[in-house]
Design an enzyme around this catalytic site. Structure first.
Site, PDB file in Angstrom:
ATOM      1  N   ASP A  29      61.212   3.024  36.628  1.00 33.97           N
ATOM      2  CA  ASP A  29      61.435   4.324  37.261  1.00 33.97           C
ATOM      3  C   ASP A  29      62.860   4.530  37.763  1.00 33.97           C
ATOM      4  O   ASP A  29      63.313   5.667  37.902  1.00 33.97           O
ATOM      5  CB  ASP A  29      60.423   4.562  38.391  1.00 33.97           C
ATOM      6  CG  ASP A  29      60.487   3.534  39.507  1.00 33.97           C
ATOM      7  OD1 ASP A  29      61.053   2.455  39.272  1.00 33.97           O
ATOM      8  OD2 ASP A  29      59.965   3.812  40.597  1.00 33.97           O
ATOM      9  N   GLU A  51      61.728  -7.829  29.595  1.00 33.52           N
ATOM     10  CA  GLU A  51      63.171  -7.887  29.837  1.00 33.52           C
ATOM     11  C   GLU A  51      63.802  -9.192  29.349  1.00 33.52           C
ATOM     12  O   GLU A  51      64.969  -9.194  28.921  1.00 33.52           O
ATOM     13  CB  GLU A  51      63.460  -7.692  31.323  1.00 33.52           C
ATOM     14  CG  GLU A  51      63.208  -6.289  31.841  1.00 33.52           C
ATOM     15  CD  GLU A  51      61.776  -6.045  32.292  1.00 33.52           C
ATOM     16  OE1 GLU A  51      61.497  -4.945  32.805  1.00 33.52           O
ATOM     17  OE2 GLU A  51      60.944  -6.984  32.144  1.00 33.52           O
ATOM     18  N   HIS A 114      59.470   0.103  46.761  1.00 33.40           N
ATOM     19  CA  HIS A 114      58.903  -0.853  45.809  1.00 33.40           C
ATOM     20  C   HIS A 114      60.042  -1.544  45.038  1.00 33.40           C
ATOM     21  O   HIS A 114      61.153  -1.023  44.941  1.00 33.40           O
ATOM     22  CB  HIS A 114      57.960  -0.150  44.831  1.00 33.40           C
ATOM     23  CG  HIS A 114      58.608   0.900  43.987  1.00 33.40           C
ATOM     24  ND1 HIS A 114      58.978   2.131  44.469  1.00 33.40           N
ATOM     25  CD2 HIS A 114      58.957   0.896  42.677  1.00 33.40           C
ATOM     26  CE1 HIS A 114      59.530   2.848  43.503  1.00 33.40           C
ATOM     27  NE2 HIS A 114      59.530   2.125  42.399  1.00 33.40           N
ATOM     28  N   HIS A 115      59.763  -2.683  44.507  1.00 31.70           N
ATOM     29  CA  HIS A 115      60.721  -3.527  43.784  1.00 31.70           C
ATOM     30  C   HIS A 115      61.766  -4.149  44.720  1.00 31.70           C
ATOM     31  O   HIS A 115      62.768  -4.688  44.244  1.00 31.70           O
ATOM     32  CB  HIS A 115      61.438  -2.778  42.660  1.00 31.70           C
ATOM     33  CG  HIS A 115      60.542  -2.270  41.567  1.00 31.70           C
ATOM     34  ND1 HIS A 115      59.271  -2.738  41.361  1.00 31.70           N
ATOM     35  CD2 HIS A 115      60.763  -1.319  40.608  1.00 31.70           C
ATOM     36  CE1 HIS A 115      58.727  -2.096  40.341  1.00 31.70           C
ATOM     37  NE2 HIS A 115      59.608  -1.233  39.865  1.00 31.70           N
ATOM     38  N   GLY A 416      70.380 -23.484  25.595  1.00 34.88           N
ATOM     39  CA  GLY A 416      69.199 -24.192  25.115  1.00 34.88           C
ATOM     40  C   GLY A 416      67.872 -23.698  25.658  1.00 34.88           C
ATOM     41  O   GLY A 416      67.010 -24.500  26.014  1.00 34.88           O
ATOM     42  N   ASP A 447      56.711 -23.993  16.473  1.00 38.56           N
ATOM     43  CA  ASP A 447      55.478 -23.368  16.964  1.00 38.56           C
ATOM     44  C   ASP A 447      55.441 -23.313  18.486  1.00 38.56           C
ATOM     45  O   ASP A 447      54.912 -22.361  19.070  1.00 38.56           O
ATOM     46  CB  ASP A 447      54.237 -24.094  16.415  1.00 38.56           C
ATOM     47  CG  ASP A 447      54.239 -25.594  16.699  1.00 38.56           C
ATOM     48  OD1 ASP A 447      55.288 -26.136  17.101  1.00 38.56           O
ATOM     49  OD2 ASP A 447      53.188 -26.236  16.505  1.00 38.56           O
ATOM     50  N   ASN A 474      54.668 -28.108  13.935  1.00 38.19           N
ATOM     51  CA  ASN A 474      54.630 -29.569  14.089  1.00 38.19           C
ATOM     52  C   ASN A 474      53.879 -29.962  15.355  1.00 38.19           C
ATOM     53  O   ASN A 474      54.131 -31.007  15.947  1.00 38.19           O
ATOM     54  CB  ASN A 474      56.041 -30.173  14.064  1.00 38.19           C
ATOM     55  CG  ASN A 474      57.001 -29.449  14.996  1.00 38.19           C
ATOM     56  OD1 ASN A 474      56.576 -28.692  15.868  1.00 38.19           O
ATOM     57  ND2 ASN A 474      58.281 -29.691  14.818  1.00 38.19           N
ATOM     58  N   GLY A 476      53.459 -28.774  18.632  1.00 36.38           N
ATOM     59  CA  GLY A 476      53.942 -28.945  19.995  1.00 36.38           C
ATOM     60  C   GLY A 476      55.441 -28.980  20.136  1.00 36.38           C
ATOM     61  O   GLY A 476      56.192 -28.595  19.237  1.00 36.38           O
ATOM     62  N   GLU A 480      61.107 -32.178  22.922  1.00 36.93           N
ATOM     63  CA  GLU A 480      60.800 -32.879  24.168  1.00 36.93           C
ATOM     64  C   GLU A 480      60.206 -34.257  23.877  1.00 36.93           C
ATOM     65  O   GLU A 480      60.485 -35.230  24.586  1.00 36.93           O
ATOM     66  CB  GLU A 480      59.831 -32.052  25.017  1.00 36.93           C
ATOM     67  CG  GLU A 480      60.208 -30.592  25.189  1.00 36.93           C
ATOM     68  CD  GLU A 480      61.495 -30.369  25.963  1.00 36.93           C
ATOM     69  OE1 GLU A 480      62.137 -31.358  26.331  1.00 36.93           O
ATOM     70  OE2 GLU A 480      61.850 -29.205  26.198  1.00 36.93           O
TER      71      GLU A 480
END
Length: 574
Positions: A29, A51, A114-115, A416, A447, A474, A476, A480
């Site tokens: 708004d 966003e 608001h916000h 990253g 994925d 693959n 997952g 990591e």
């Protein structure tokens, strides 16, 4: 032209003058009235799913177009975009972040709107953006609004960093003088001090003439600060071997016989590592020596034998020259050097063949491995393709892919943020559609990363974009797993039915295609030059299966380095 114009019209016309044609963001708004004036200024509203995605898309758009714009609403909207804008700041990408804010009267009264945080402080969110913006301006004074807009936009372009522009609701339609629009923005660089630059040129010339096997090392800021044409001229005239880094992958023409490969410190292929580290002079352009970009800080090069050109300083050996920008230095070197005096030996070989992986050569397995896939896919790529790779296996795998001429690579090696590539693909594909629609756009995303921002495929469909989306399944978060927790449950994800996604997001029958690829034969059958798939005349999604714990060579090495580095830091803290 009328003598007066509204603030928002001035701002949007300036964006158009900078070459922006589409603006990313989400309506709210506090920005709705401003959005009414996009179309009259010749700007297209994208309208993203959220966003964060919009910020990633603006980043991708800027990497193709040269600059981009993002519009969010106060508080909830701008904060959702912050991670993306921070990434653009980190990676030196020029994004104009426009935030619709409450009226100046409401802010002055400290109204409980608001916000807000409910404490009357309307500056808190802008202050959060202050450290990830080259310039922050608030268009709360019509008397200086045009000057502030021009200052911010110039800073965005010249610095290749995001800027923040706050536009209060009661300022949107305030009238200001339109005269400024009659003159284009001054986007020129501040000239180098001539006497200091003369000294720099003399010292560089002496070092280059004295070297026996100098090499050129090109990094990310060469492209970000628009000196790639000068770099190519320098390589062609000097005939010195040239190497890129992961962040500058694709910035050098890889079909040039002087291209030697990608240097990543100790993570480099042995032939590349030897060529760069045996050189008696490194001519470095636009270096950004982050951990993943430098092989975990494993550059084995001598500072004494290195010339570094940057956007805001030059370094020769141990001597630093502030405020001497590389564009002017390169242009003067191109005009003043006697290139016949530059020599190099065969110890700095260029353009070596891609290494053959012994495991791949001997294996009769039909499964798709990273060591097989990434060198292989280079044969399918075409000139001028745009290739986007996700943080994870794709970013490291693409190092082993030899690009045809004119390929643009988009990745986020320094910041990253997983999920970046899907939003960036939307922005890049839109910029390609506007500038050169014959170029293909190809996304390689894991994925796990896809689950963060996959809904942005909806925006691609909405705007008729036609990327090829390759989801590497693959099972997952493999990047990591390579760092820590191979079998840990926190690196697992819920399996998705990827081939239902395009239809779920509203792609019409006949305007999309899905493929499932599980073997090397499947790859060869699908990724074949000249077939319908390769024409990329519709949006297409490929689900490509790879083993759960397989990873590119560079990622395996870097993952172990990262784990060790993290462990050392923990020991230091304890």
């Amino acid at each position: 032209m009328s003598n007066e114009i509204t603030i928002v019209e001035y701002l949007f016309k300036r964006l158009h003058q900078l070459g922006i044609r589409s603006v990313h963001g989400v309506p709210g708004d506090y920005n709705l009235v401003a959005l009414d004036h996009l179309a009259p200024a010749g700007l297209n509203w994208v309208g993203n799913c959220n966003e964060l995605n919009a910020g990633y898309a603006a980043d991708g758009y800027a990497r193709i177009n040269g600059i981009s714009a993002l519009i969010t609403t106060f508080g909830v909207g701008e904060l959702s975009a912050l991670a993306a804008v921070a990434g653009s700041y980190s990676e030196r990408v020029p994004v104009v972040h426009i935030v619709g804010t409450p009226s100046t009267l409401s802010q002055k009264k400290g109204a409980l709107l608001h916000h807000t945080l409910g404490n009357g402080d309307f500056s808190v969110f802008a202050n959060m953006s202050r450290f990830i913006s080259q310039v922050l301006v608030n268009l709360n004074n019509p008397d200086i609004a045009a000057r502030e807009i021009d200052r911010a936009l110039r800073a965005c372009y010249v610095s290749s960093h995001p800027v923040y522009i706050a536009l209060p609701t009661d300022m949107v339609l305030r009238k200001i003088c339109a005269k400024g629009l009659e003159s284009p923005l001054d986007l020129s660089l501040h000239p180098n001090d001539r006497e200091t630059e003369d000294d720099v040129i003399a010292n560089i010339t002496k070092m280059i003439y004295s070297a026996n096997n100098a090499v050129v090392l090109v990094d990310a800021c060469a492209a970000r600060h628009r000196v790639i044409n000068e770099v190519h001229d320098f390589i062609d005239k000097s005939q010195l071997p040239a190497f890129s880094t992961p962040m500058s992958k694709g910035d050098i023409d890889e079909t040039n016989p002087r291209f030697g490969g990608v240097y990543v410190g100790s993570v480099s292929r042995p032939d590349v590592k030897e060529a760069v580290e045996a050189a008696d002079l490194i001519f470095s352009i636009g270096a950004l020596k982050s951990d993943f970009n430098s092989g975990g800080f494993t550059y084995h090069t001598s500072t004494k034998r290195t010339i570094e050109l940057h956007s805001d300083y030059t370094k020769i050996g141990h001597a630093t020259y502030p405020d001497i920008n590389m564009k002017s230095v390169l242009q003067r070197l191109l005009s003043s050097l006697d290139f016949h005096k530059i020599r190099h030996t065969e110890s700095a070989k260029s353009n070596p063949p891609l290494l053959k992986n012994e495991e791949v050569e001997k294996s009769s397995s039909s499964e798709i491995t990273h060591s097989w896939f990434w060198p292989h896919i280079g044969n399918w790529l075409q000139e001028n393709d745009v290739v986007i790779t996700e943080t994870g296996t794709s970013n490291f795998g693409i190092i082993e892919t030899r690009f045809p001429k004119g390929v643009t690579a988009i990745s986020q090696v320094l910041w990253g943020s997983i999920g970046y590539s899907v939003g960036a693909c939307q922005g890049a594909a839109l910029a390609v559609k506007e500038l050169s629609p014959s170029r293909r756009v190809i996304l390689f995303v894991g994925d796990g990363s896809f689950q963060l921002t996959g809904n942005e495929v909806s925006t691609m469909i909405r705007h008729g974009l036609k990327p090829i989306i390759v989801i590497i399944n693959n099972d997952g978060y493999t990047i990591e797993r390579m760092i820590h927790g191979e079998d840990a449950s926190y690196n697992d994800i819920q399996s998705w039915k990827h081939t239902n996604i395009l239809e779920t997001f509203g792609a019409k029958e006949g305007e999309f295609a899905n493929y499932v690829v599980k073997t090397r034969k499947d790859v060869d059958a699908l990724f074949k030059k000249g077939n319908e798939f390769s024409k990329a005349n519709k949006i297409q999604l490929v689900e490509l299966f790879m083993p759960k714990l397989d990873a590119p060579r560079a990622l395996k090495i870097t993952g172990k380095m990262s784990e060790k580095l993290n462990a050392k830091m923990e020991e230091t803290v304890i």
